[in-house]
Design a protein around this motif. Sequence first.
Motif, PDB file in Angstrom:
ATOM      1  N   UNK A 196       0.973  -1.161   0.031  1.00 13.99           N
ATOM      2  CA  UNK A 196       0.054   0.116   0.063  1.00 13.99           C
ATOM      3  C   UNK A 196       0.889   1.299  -0.116  1.00 13.99           C
ATOM      4  N   UNK A 197       2.039   1.288   0.688  1.00 11.53           N
ATOM      5  CA  UNK A 197       2.888   2.423   0.548  1.00 11.53           C
ATOM      6  C   UNK A 197       3.715   2.616  -0.456  1.00 11.53           C
ATOM      7  N   UNK A 198       3.875   1.679  -1.295  1.00  7.99           N
ATOM      8  CA  UNK A 198       4.508   1.646  -2.635  1.00  7.99           C
ATOM      9  C   UNK A 198       3.548   2.062  -3.500  1.00  7.99           C
TER      10      UNK A 198
ATOM     11  N   UNK B 286       2.940   5.902  -2.970  1.00 10.48           N
ATOM     12  CA  UNK B 286       4.124   6.628  -3.296  1.00 10.48           C
ATOM     13  C   UNK B 286       4.084   6.748  -4.919  1.00 10.48           C
ATOM     14  N   UNK B 287       3.728   5.471  -5.565  1.00 13.55           N
ATOM     15  CA  UNK B 287       3.617   5.722  -7.049  1.00 13.55           C
ATOM     16  C   UNK B 287       2.594   6.750  -7.523  1.00 13.55           C
ATOM     17  N   UNK B 288       1.395   6.603  -6.629  1.00 15.35           N
ATOM     18  CA  UNK B 288       0.395   7.620  -7.305  1.00 15.35           C
ATOM     19  C   UNK B 288       0.559   9.032  -6.931  1.00 15.35           C
ATOM     20  N   UNK B 289       1.250   9.269  -5.834  1.00 14.02           N
ATOM     21  CA  UNK B 289       1.573  10.473  -5.673  1.00 14.02           C
ATOM     22  C   UNK B 289       2.819  11.111  -6.593  1.00 14.02           C
ATOM     23  N   UNK B 290       3.673  10.347  -7.160  1.00 15.12           N
ATOM     24  CA  UNK B 290       4.634  10.432  -8.002  1.00 15.12           C
ATOM     25  C   UNK B 290       3.775  10.993  -9.494  1.00 15.12           C
ATOM     26  N   UNK B 291       3.037  10.166  -9.623  1.00 18.13           N
ATOM     27  CA  UNK B 291       2.169  10.533 -10.907  1.00 18.13           C
ATOM     28  C   UNK B 291       1.543  11.818 -10.936  1.00 18.13           C
ATOM     29  N   UNK B 292       0.874  11.999  -9.872  1.00 17.35           N
ATOM     30  CA  UNK B 292       0.180  13.238  -9.549  1.00 17.35           C
ATOM     31  C   UNK B 292       1.236  14.415  -9.747  1.00 17.35           C
ATOM     32  N   UNK B 293       2.278  14.196  -9.114  1.00 24.67           N
ATOM     33  CA  UNK B 293       3.318  15.147  -9.122  1.00 24.67           C
ATOM     34  C   UNK B 293       4.033  15.526 -10.602  1.00 24.67           C
ATOM     35  N   UNK B 294       4.299  14.342 -11.328  1.00 26.53           N
ATOM     36  CA  UNK B 294       4.719  14.678 -12.541  1.00 26.53           C
ATOM     37  C   UNK B 294       3.760  15.202 -13.584  1.00 26.53           C
ATOM     38  N   UNK B 295       2.594  14.699 -13.469  1.00 27.14           N
ATOM     39  CA  UNK B 295       1.688  15.386 -14.448  1.00 27.14           C
ATOM     40  C   UNK B 295       1.066  16.627 -14.090  1.00 27.14           C
TER      41      UNK B 295
ATOM     42  N   UNK C 142       4.313  31.794 -20.610  1.00 25.07           N
ATOM     43  CA  UNK C 142       2.978  31.813 -20.162  1.00 25.07           C
ATOM     44  C   UNK C 142       2.315  30.472 -20.516  1.00 25.07           C
ATOM     45  N   UNK C 143       2.909  29.516 -21.467  1.00 23.61           N
ATOM     46  CA  UNK C 143       2.546  28.044 -21.815  1.00 23.61           C
ATOM     47  C   UNK C 143       2.659  27.383 -20.464  1.00 23.61           C
ATOM     48  N   UNK C 144       1.436  26.447 -20.279  1.00 21.27           N
ATOM     49  CA  UNK C 144       1.545  25.488 -19.091  1.00 21.27           C
ATOM     50  C   UNK C 144       1.301  24.049 -19.724  1.00 21.27           C
ATOM     51  N   UNK C 145       2.028  23.210 -19.378  1.00 18.20           N
ATOM     52  CA  UNK C 145       2.166  21.861 -19.984  1.00 18.20           C
ATOM     53  C   UNK C 145       2.003  20.950 -18.945  1.00 18.20           C
ATOM     54  N   UNK C 146       1.027  19.777 -19.378  1.00 19.69           N
ATOM     55  CA  UNK C 146       0.918  18.689 -18.431  1.00 19.69           C
ATOM     56  C   UNK C 146       1.606  17.487 -19.271  1.00 19.69           C
ATOM     57  N   UNK C 147       2.669  16.824 -18.391  1.00 19.41           N
ATOM     58  CA  UNK C 147       3.045  15.465 -18.741  1.00 19.41           C
ATOM     59  C   UNK C 147       2.514  14.502 -18.552  1.00 19.41           C
ATOM     60  N   UNK C 148       2.005  13.611 -19.508  1.00 22.82           N
ATOM     61  CA  UNK C 148       1.377  12.084 -19.275  1.00 22.82           C
ATOM     62  C   UNK C 148       2.294  11.288 -18.497  1.00 22.82           C
ATOM     63  N   UNK C 149       1.878  10.613 -17.417  1.00 20.56           N
ATOM     64  CA  UNK C 149       2.614   9.513 -16.743  1.00 20.56           C
ATOM     65  C   UNK C 149       3.525   8.657 -17.494  1.00 20.56           C
TER      66      UNK C 149
END
Length: 171
Positions: free
Chosen positions: A11-13, A16-25, A78-85
């Motif tokens: 569950x911790x891993x 952590x992966x879910x938080x990393x994906x949210x942070x990256x994107x 001014x451009x803001x981008x989201x990077x897909x995971x």
Amino acid sequence: MTWLKAHWKALAVTLALLLAVVWYSRPVDIYTLAPGLKEPNTIDFTLRELGDGGAEYPLQSFSPEDPEWDAALEAVEALRFRRPPWNLLLQFIPEGAIHGRGVQDGDLHIMFSIGRPKEGSVQIQFFIDQWIYNNPLPFSFANRNLTLWTEDSKETGEALAETFRPWLEEE
């Protein structure tokens, strides 16, 4: 409760992966896409209008000495981008053919790079309604283009083209 004790590491891993994906994107600016790119002194910009009778504008380079520099830099910043995971994995896989919808009148191809010539730069492209960038990170084995998202992708590309178009027209 015993199930939780038995599976807390998994569950911790997962968390952590879910938080990393949210942070990256999360929405990021040009400087986050290219870490180490500070105080750029050049922007190269080219624009092609696709379809029948589309115009192709010559490459234009902007530097801090140009009167358009502040407005050009502001438009890019001014451009803001989201990077897909999945970009985290794609950067290590060799690039293949990209298939998308066919070109229609009014579609645009924009390509610009921003940086310092001898210190590095990042290149971003907008093609029809998709954004991509060349990963400038040194640990990318494939040196491939990676997908970006923007809010209202097509409208954002068209707005950027409208900002630069007057400066690209031959006098």
